[in-house]
Design a protein around this motif. Structure first.
Motif, PDB file in Angstrom:
ATOM      1  N   GLY A 130       8.446   3.034   2.059  1.00  0.00           N
ATOM      2  CA  GLY A 130       7.945   4.237   2.707  1.00  0.00           C
ATOM      3  C   GLY A 130       6.981   3.867   3.828  1.00  0.00           C
ATOM      4  N   LYS A 131       6.188   4.853   4.247  1.00  0.00           N
ATOM      5  CA  LYS A 131       5.234   4.595   5.330  1.00  0.00           C
ATOM      6  C   LYS A 131       4.136   3.643   4.892  1.00  0.00           C
ATOM      7  CE  LYS A 131       5.958   8.989   7.744  1.00  0.00           C
ATOM      8  NZ  LYS A 131       5.342  10.249   8.221  1.00  0.00           N
ATOM      9  N   ARG A 132       3.683   3.798   3.616  1.00  0.00           N
ATOM     10  CA  ARG A 132       2.632   2.911   3.116  1.00  0.00           C
ATOM     11  C   ARG A 132       3.233   1.693   2.432  1.00  0.00           C
ATOM     12  NH1 ARG A 132      -1.563   5.754  -0.560  1.00  0.00           N
ATOM     13  NH2 ARG A 132      -2.394   3.621  -0.462  1.00  0.00           N
ATOM     14  N   ALA A 133       4.143   1.925   1.483  1.00  0.00           N
ATOM     15  CA  ALA A 133       4.821   0.839   0.769  1.00  0.00           C
ATOM     16  C   ALA A 133       3.838  -0.218   0.292  1.00  0.00           C
ATOM     17  CB  ALA A 133       5.905   0.218   1.649  1.00  0.00           C
ATOM     18  N   GLN A 134       2.829   0.217  -0.443  1.00  0.00           N
ATOM     19  CA  GLN A 134       1.699  -0.637  -0.815  1.00  0.00           C
ATOM     20  C   GLN A 134       1.745  -1.003  -2.296  1.00  0.00           C
ATOM     21  OE1 GLN A 134      -1.091  -1.402   1.285  1.00  0.00           O
ATOM     22  NE2 GLN A 134      -2.071  -2.602  -0.353  1.00  0.00           N
ATOM     23  N   ILE A 135       1.543  -2.290  -2.608  1.00  0.00           N
ATOM     24  CA  ILE A 135       1.354  -2.755  -3.982  1.00  0.00           C
ATOM     25  C   ILE A 135      -0.089  -3.200  -4.118  1.00  0.00           C
ATOM     26  CG2 ILE A 135       2.009  -4.435  -5.745  1.00  0.00           C
ATOM     27  CD1 ILE A 135       4.762  -4.606  -4.419  1.00  0.00           C
ATOM     28  N   THR A 136      -0.840  -2.537  -4.999  1.00  0.00           N
ATOM     29  CA  THR A 136      -2.251  -2.856  -5.179  1.00  0.00           C
ATOM     30  C   THR A 136      -2.550  -3.009  -6.664  1.00  0.00           C
ATOM     31  OG1 THR A 136      -2.790  -1.502  -3.243  1.00  0.00           O
ATOM     32  CG2 THR A 136      -4.623  -2.139  -4.688  1.00  0.00           C
ATOM     33  N   GLY A 137      -2.973  -4.197  -7.070  1.00  0.00           N
ATOM     34  CA  GLY A 137      -3.326  -4.430  -8.463  1.00  0.00           C
ATOM     35  C   GLY A 137      -2.107  -4.471  -9.367  1.00  0.00           C
ATOM     36  N   GLY A 138      -2.294  -5.047 -10.541  1.00  0.00           N
ATOM     37  CA  GLY A 138      -1.226  -5.051 -11.527  1.00  0.00           C
ATOM     38  C   GLY A 138      -0.405  -6.314 -11.511  1.00  0.00           C
ATOM     39  N   HIS A 139       0.658  -6.297 -12.310  1.00  0.00           N
ATOM     40  CA  HIS A 139       1.522  -7.465 -12.508  1.00  0.00           C
ATOM     41  C   HIS A 139       2.963  -6.990 -12.408  1.00  0.00           C
ATOM     42  CE1 HIS A 139       1.738 -11.531 -14.826  1.00  0.00           C
ATOM     43  NE2 HIS A 139       2.626 -11.464 -13.860  1.00  0.00           N
ATOM     44  N   LEU A 140       3.690  -7.480 -11.402  1.00  0.00           N
ATOM     45  CA  LEU A 140       5.061  -7.044 -11.150  1.00  0.00           C
ATOM     46  C   LEU A 140       6.024  -8.207 -11.351  1.00  0.00           C
ATOM     47  CD1 LEU A 140       3.281  -4.867  -9.685  1.00  0.00           C
ATOM     48  CD2 LEU A 140       5.186  -4.563  -8.100  1.00  0.00           C
ATOM     49  N   PHE A 141       7.108  -7.968 -12.109  1.00  0.00           N
ATOM     50  CA  PHE A 141       8.142  -8.961 -12.353  1.00  0.00           C
ATOM     51  C   PHE A 141       9.464  -8.433 -11.799  1.00  0.00           C
ATOM     52  CE2 PHE A 141       5.058  -9.264 -15.716  1.00  0.00           C
ATOM     53  CZ  PHE A 141       4.905 -10.612 -15.988  1.00  0.00           C
ATOM     54  N   ALA A 142      10.243  -9.290 -11.144  1.00  0.00           N
ATOM     55  CA  ALA A 142      11.599  -8.935 -10.710  1.00  0.00           C
ATOM     56  C   ALA A 142      12.451 -10.193 -10.731  1.00  0.00           C
ATOM     57  CB  ALA A 142      11.593  -8.319  -9.326  1.00  0.00           C
ATOM     58  N   THR A 143      13.659 -10.081 -11.253  1.00  0.00           N
ATOM     59  CA  THR A 143      14.535 -11.248 -11.308  1.00  0.00           C
ATOM     60  C   THR A 143      14.945 -11.679  -9.899  1.00  0.00           C
ATOM     61  OG1 THR A 143      15.386 -10.556 -13.444  1.00  0.00           O
ATOM     62  CG2 THR A 143      16.715 -12.124 -12.219  1.00  0.00           C
ATOM     63  N   GLU A 144      15.182 -10.714  -9.008  1.00  0.00           N
ATOM     64  CA  GLU A 144      15.718 -11.058  -7.694  1.00  0.00           C
ATOM     65  C   GLU A 144      14.671 -10.961  -6.581  1.00  0.00           C
ATOM     66  OE1 GLU A 144      19.209  -8.755  -6.955  1.00  0.00           O
ATOM     67  OE2 GLU A 144      20.085  -9.202  -8.911  1.00  0.00           O
ATOM     68  N   THR A 145      14.179  -9.742  -6.329  1.00  0.00           N
ATOM     69  CA  THR A 145      13.426  -9.525  -5.096  1.00  0.00           C
ATOM     70  C   THR A 145      12.303  -8.524  -5.290  1.00  0.00           C
ATOM     71  OG1 THR A 145      15.436  -9.888  -3.810  1.00  0.00           O
ATOM     72  CG2 THR A 145      13.633  -8.791  -2.678  1.00  0.00           C
ATOM     73  N   VAL A 146      11.194  -8.729  -4.547  1.00  0.00           N
ATOM     74  CA  VAL A 146      10.162  -7.716  -4.363  1.00  0.00           C
ATOM     75  C   VAL A 146      10.023  -7.490  -2.862  1.00  0.00           C
ATOM     76  CG1 VAL A 146       7.720  -7.155  -4.567  1.00  0.00           C
ATOM     77  CG2 VAL A 146       8.904  -8.228  -6.481  1.00  0.00           C
ATOM     78  N   LEU A 147      10.083  -6.232  -2.438  1.00  0.00           N
ATOM     79  CA  LEU A 147       9.950  -5.870  -1.024  1.00  0.00           C
ATOM     80  C   LEU A 147       8.853  -4.831  -0.891  1.00  0.00           C
ATOM     81  CD1 LEU A 147      10.950  -5.675   1.970  1.00  0.00           C
ATOM     82  CD2 LEU A 147      12.527  -3.895   1.170  1.00  0.00           C
TER      83      LEU A 147
END
Length: 656
Positions: free
Chosen positions: A474-491
């Motif tokens: 989106g316009k912000r597309a912001q990841i702030t804090g936390g723990h993110l897991f993905a097998t393939e990709t994070v965008l």
């Protein structure tokens, strides 16, 4: 000696017993309910029943896919024989129709009447703990002025052994025919009833006998409905100068109309909230939804019955009406079984009776999930036009679509989850998704999805696990804090925050579920090994003591056995842990997709990026970058927008 005639008699008795065994077919939610219903229909106790399971019932999972029991129930041979004996005793007058043989206590009784010139005696023996007939009472009644003679020894014998329900001659009297009892038989105009009115005899007069009443009835043309029991009761205990019914017409019985036996509650007002063990009502579990699975029986048409015709006392035919047939109440998404009268669900969903027709709705649409709706569990797709409020849960076998906001709730879906607004978890929200998750934003929540997480605005302070990709575009597309897991990709556009603050960790190139399981296994193994070390120390201490003393106290010896058993158990557990850990590590090594993190904007200092367990801790802000794995290290390259054409989403939530 066993003769052929004896065998024939025994076989005839067995055949008679088999023919008397009745059976019924019963549908019920539980086996106990089915047996109780059968006991009512067979007019006996549950303990007297035997049954054959035609279709085993199923309680379902949280009430879902519930299936009733279908059994054929028989009355066992022993109880049939006992019932036959009971009927014989009833016929002989020993007990009333509504009493059971094993539960009755009845005193013996005698009846003394004068038939013709004979003095006749009938003695019914006591039942259970009842008192026997008093011989003195019989002798006192028989000694009348008109008595000529009587056999005291015969009377004594009958008083002790009974007369088998019939009158036996025990003496004679001087009869005066003018003093005989007089009776009259009257037939009602509609030929439905016949009554007998008796005037009492004078001294020396004869009583009215069973054969006299029966002969009088037949003499007036009565050919049907003569009741031996009622005549016998009147002869035993005459009601003088009062008309007593002795014959009744066989009335017609109209056939039962066809009807629908429903396997679900058709009256929603009777559906009640679930009660806890302590009796308190859980108003979040309102039980307003009746889930069914494809092929589940929903209802069955019970066929109309033919009427049973009757006869008047004079044998005239009385017509009965046959039961009326009805149409099957077939609505949407239902079908008929091969028997042509059982209605089955054609799909998973909610069963409803709408305009007297059975329908299965695969989609459930509600205004909101709150105190009015309670928690939702549905075999299909759930559409919530409002919000899912704090503390309420939605579980669906299809998709979940929320056109409002999700609070501190739990959403579980075998399909996709679409949240038009955002998820405000307050650290108490849990999302489990068998497909992909679309949302405007996610805050303070735990998310596990089988495919992709696609967010328009931001992910803040969340633990997110995706088996494929996490995409923010989106316009912000912001990841702030936390723990993110993905097998393939994070965008994302931006990861982290300018001021630092909460830790932000991104992991790609691994299987999130496998990694979480690996962490759990290692934690459990660590505890097991610690306990194993303590056990080995205790075992060594006790064995050393045993070597010195040669014999341990019984209590210590028992402890040593217990410690060795536990040691062996922990050793087996540790071997299993090692085996599963090695399998997971092999799986993680074999992952073809090594994982990438794409950031079109800024990755702020303090963010930790893991690619295949190799870490890159960002020390200074970096812009327009791609993190990837190369020869054992996390490399940084120029940002190139990835192609996610294979990620298809619902309208308004595409990845473009």
């Amino acid at each position: 000696m066993v003769t052929l005639d004896k065998i024939r008699l025994d076989m005839a008795e067995l055949q008679k017993l088999d023919q008397s065994v009745r059976s019924v077919e019963v549908h019920a939610d539980t086996l106990d309910e089915a047996l109780a219903d059968a006991a009512v229909q067979l007019n006996t106790k549950v303990s007297n029943l035997e049954y054959e399971v035609k279709e085993k019932g199923f309680d379902g999972f949280f009430g879902i896919a519930k299936r009733p029991w279908f059994i054929t129930v028989y009355q066992n041979a022993e109880s049939v024989a006992k019932s036959a004996k009971f009927k014989e005793l009833q016929k002989s007058g020993l007990m009333d129709m509504d009493e059971e043989i094993e539960n009755i206590d009845r005193d013996g009784e005698f009846f003394l009447h004068h038939f013709g010139t004979d003095i006749c005696l009938k003695v019914n023996l006591p039942v259970g703990e009842g008192k026997p007939v008093n011989l003195a009472d019989i002798l006192n009644d028989i000694k009348r002025p008109d008595t000529v003679d009587f056999d005291e020894n015969l009377i004594k014998k009958f008083a002790a052994k009974g007369t088998g329900g019939v009158y036996e001659t025990v003496g004679h009297y001087s009869r005066n025919p003018a003093a005989d009892a007089i009776f009259v038989v009257d037939i009602s105009k509609d030929e439905l009833k016949a009554t007998c009115t008796i005037n009492p005899p004078a001294l020396g007069g004869a009583d009215v006998s069973h054969s006299q009443i029966e002969t009088a009835l037949k003499g007036q043309g009565v050919v049907a409905g003569i009741s031996d029991e009622k005549i016998e009761a009147l002869v035993d205990r005459p009601s003088y100068n009062v008309p007593v019914v002795v014959a009744e017409a066989v009335l017609p019985v109209d056939g039962r109309d066809a009807y629908i036996a429903y396997n679900f509650e058709t009256d929603r007002s009777k559906m009640r909230a679930k009660e806890a063990a302590n009796g308190q009502v859980d108003f979040k579990e309102l039980n307003l939804i009746q889930n069914v699975v494809e092929g589940q029986p929903l209802a069955q048409k019970m066929l109309p019955e033919r009427g049973k015709s009757g006869k008047t006392l004079f044998g005239r035919y009385l017509e009965a009406k046959n039961g009326k047939d009805i149409n099957l109440p077939l609505g949407k998404n239902v079908t008929l079984d091969s028997d042509g009268r059982t209605i089955l669900a054609a799909c998973n969903g909610q069963v409803l009776l709408i305009n007297d027709k059975i329908n299965v709705e695969p989609i459930m649409e509600i205004d909101g999930v709150n105190i009015k709706s309670g928690n939702i569990t549905f075999l299909g797709t759930v559409i919530v036009n409002g919000n899912v409020e704090d503390g309420y849960n939605v579980k669906a076998s299809g998709n979940i679509e929320v056109n409002g906001e999700v609070g501190a709730s739990t959403l579980e879906s075998d399909g996709d989850i679409i949240v038009s607004h955002g998820i405000v978890g307050r650290d108490e929200c849990k999302i489990l998704c068998g497909g992909s998750l679309w949302a405007k934003f996610i805050q303070n929540s735990r998310v596990e999805v089988e495919e992709n997480v696609i967010v328009q605005d931001s992910i803040m302070n969340c633990e997110v696990s995706a088996q494929h990709r996490i995409i923010l575009q989106g316009k912000r597309a912001q990841i702030t804090g936390g723990h993110l897991f993905a097998t393939e990709t994070v965008l994302a556009k931006n990861i982290g925050s300018a001021g630092g603050g909460t830790e932000t960790v991104i992991e790609v190139g691994i299987d999130p579920r496998a990694k979480h399981r690996l962490e759990d296994l290692r934690e459990m193994q660590e505890k097991a090994l610690k306990e194993l070390d303590e056990l080995e120390l205790n075992i060594q201490t006790l064995e050393n003591t045993k070597k010195v003393r040669r014999v341990l106290p019984a209590e210590k010896e028992e402890s040593l056995k217990r410690f060795n058993l536990r040691k062996n158990e922990l050793s087996r557990e540790n071997d299993e842990f090692n085996k599963e850990i090695e399998e997971i590590l092999a799986h993680l090594r074999e992952l073809k997709n090594i994982g990438k993190v794409y950031v079109s904007g800024t990755v702020y200092a303090g963010v930790k990026i893991f690619v295949r367990d190799e870490k890159d801790e960002v020390r200074a802000n970096v812009k327009s970058v791609t993190f990837y794995y190369d020869e054992g290290f996390v490399r940084r390259g120029k940002y190139e927008k990835p192609d996610f054409e294979d990620v298809k989403g619902p309208e308004g939530y595409s990845n473009s």
